[in-house]
Design a protein around this motif. Structure first.
Motif, short mmCIF file in Angstrom:
data_model
loop_
_atom_site.label_atom_id
_atom_site.label_comp_id
_atom_site.label_asym_id
_atom_site.label_seq_id
_atom_site.Cartn_x
_atom_site.Cartn_y
_atom_site.Cartn_z
N LEU A 97 -14.68 9.49 -3.06
CA LEU A 97 -13.24 9.66 -3.21
C LEU A 97 -12.77 11.05 -2.79
O LEU A 97 -11.57 11.29 -2.68
CB LEU A 97 -12.79 9.35 -4.63
N THR A 98 -13.69 11.96 -2.51
CA THR A 98 -13.30 13.25 -1.93
C THR A 98 -13.11 13.12 -0.42
O THR A 98 -12.58 14.03 0.21
CB THR A 98 -14.36 14.33 -2.20
N LYS A 99 -13.51 11.97 0.14
CA LYS A 99 -13.46 11.80 1.59
C LYS A 99 -12.55 10.66 2.04
O LYS A 99 -12.13 10.63 3.19
CB LYS A 99 -14.87 11.58 2.12
N ILE A 100 -12.27 9.70 1.15
CA ILE A 100 -11.38 8.59 1.52
C ILE A 100 -10.34 8.39 0.43
O ILE A 100 -10.50 8.85 -0.70
CB ILE A 100 -12.16 7.26 1.74
N ARG A 101 -9.28 7.68 0.81
CA ARG A 101 -8.29 7.25 -0.17
C ARG A 101 -7.76 5.90 0.27
O ARG A 101 -7.74 5.57 1.46
CB ARG A 101 -7.17 8.26 -0.33
N PHE A 102 -7.36 5.10 -0.70
CA PHE A 102 -6.84 3.77 -0.43
C PHE A 102 -5.33 3.78 -0.60
O PHE A 102 -4.79 4.43 -1.49
CB PHE A 102 -7.45 2.74 -1.38
N GLU A 103 -4.66 3.06 0.28
CA GLU A 103 -3.20 2.97 0.23
C GLU A 103 -2.82 1.53 0.55
O GLU A 103 -3.35 0.94 1.49
CB GLU A 103 -2.62 3.92 1.28
N LEU A 104 -1.93 0.97 -0.26
CA LEU A 104 -1.45 -0.38 0.01
C LEU A 104 -0.43 -0.33 1.14
O LEU A 104 0.42 0.55 1.18
CB LEU A 104 -0.84 -1.00 -1.24
N ALA A 105 -0.54 -1.28 2.06
CA ALA A 105 0.37 -1.34 3.20
C ALA A 105 1.79 -1.60 2.72
O ALA A 105 1.99 -2.32 1.74
CB ALA A 105 -0.07 -2.43 4.17
N PRO A 106 2.77 -1.02 3.39
CA PRO A 106 4.15 -1.26 2.97
C PRO A 106 4.54 -2.72 3.17
O PRO A 106 4.10 -3.38 4.11
CB PRO A 106 4.97 -0.34 3.88
N LYS A 107 5.34 -3.18 2.26
CA LYS A 107 5.82 -4.56 2.32
C LYS A 107 7.33 -4.51 2.10
O LYS A 107 7.78 -4.00 1.07
CB LYS A 107 5.14 -5.38 1.23
N PRO A 108 8.14 -4.98 3.06
CA PRO A 108 9.59 -4.85 2.91
C PRO A 108 10.11 -5.69 1.75
O PRO A 108 9.66 -6.81 1.52
CB PRO A 108 10.14 -5.35 4.25
N THR A 109 11.06 -5.12 1.02
CA THR A 109 11.67 -5.83 -0.10
C THR A 109 12.76 -6.76 0.44
O THR A 109 13.15 -6.69 1.62
CB THR A 109 12.30 -4.84 -1.10
N GLN A 110 13.28 -7.61 -0.44
CA GLN A 110 14.35 -8.52 -0.05
C GLN A 110 15.59 -7.73 0.39
O GLN A 110 16.27 -8.11 1.33
CB GLN A 110 14.70 -9.44 -1.22
N ALA A 111 15.88 -6.62 -0.30
CA ALA A 111 17.04 -5.80 0.06
C ALA A 111 16.87 -5.17 1.44
O ALA A 111 17.84 -5.13 2.23
CB ALA A 111 17.25 -4.71 -0.99
N GLU A 112 15.66 -4.70 1.76
CA GLU A 112 15.41 -4.12 3.08
C GLU A 112 15.53 -5.17 4.17
O GLU A 112 16.05 -4.90 5.25
CB GLU A 112 14.03 -3.47 3.11
#
Length: 173
Positions: A97-112
């Protein structure tokens, strides 16, 4: 992906979530869609477990990466569970975890979506990187069906497909 009768029992599986029989292909790609790591597993292996296996088999890459450069961001879709993945990877390699990080991909909301005047499925550019890689992979006729008897041979065939793709790109330049 469906297996043919040539595939051995050890390389087959059934995924109840996706209703597929055969194998799953796990890819880690860069921002251009070219692969860093590839791994084939039984279809019965969950996506989280497949990612854990993919990263565990390639721990030498992360061990050799210096800590003083920015972390590698691994973009996940919403089917993955980052907490479960990080806990499993820390048991294998505590400093990961000092070398990688996880991120959830963006997902557009109903308003967007409504603000853009769109409804239903709306593509997001960052999520289409892996989809483009999957489309390139499906253009290889030898990967349409799995004729390989072992998962290692299926992974090697997958790597050959991407090597061919990269060589074609280099030849065009």
């Amino acid at each position: 992906m469906k297996n043919t009768c040539n595939a051995s029992i050890e390389s087959k599986g059934f995924c109840h979530y996706k209703c597929t029989n055969g194998i799953k292909r796990h890819l880690a790609v860069d921002t251009l869609g070219l692969p860093f790591f590839t791994q084939c597993t039984k279809a019965s292996v969950s996506d989280d477990q497949g990612l854990i296996e993919l990263l565990s088999h390639n721990l030498d890459y992360f061990r050799a990466k210096p800590v003083n450069i920015p972390k590698i961001t691994i973009l996940l879709d919403h089917g993955y569970h980052p907490d479960k993945i990080t806990a499993a990877l820390q048991t294998v390699y505590p400093q990961i975890l000092t070398k990688i990080r996880f991120e959830l991909a963006p997902k557009p909301t109903q308003a967007e979506k409504a603000a853009q005047g769109k409804a239903g499925f709306v593509p997001v550019a960052t999520r289409w990187v892996i989809e483009r890689s999957n489309a390139w992979m499906e253009r290889c006729k030898s990967l349409v069906k799995n004729f390989e008897r072992t998962l290692n041979h299926a992974t090697a065939k997958l790597n050959l497909c991407f090597i061919r793709l990269m060589l074609k790109r280099l030849a065009n330049e």
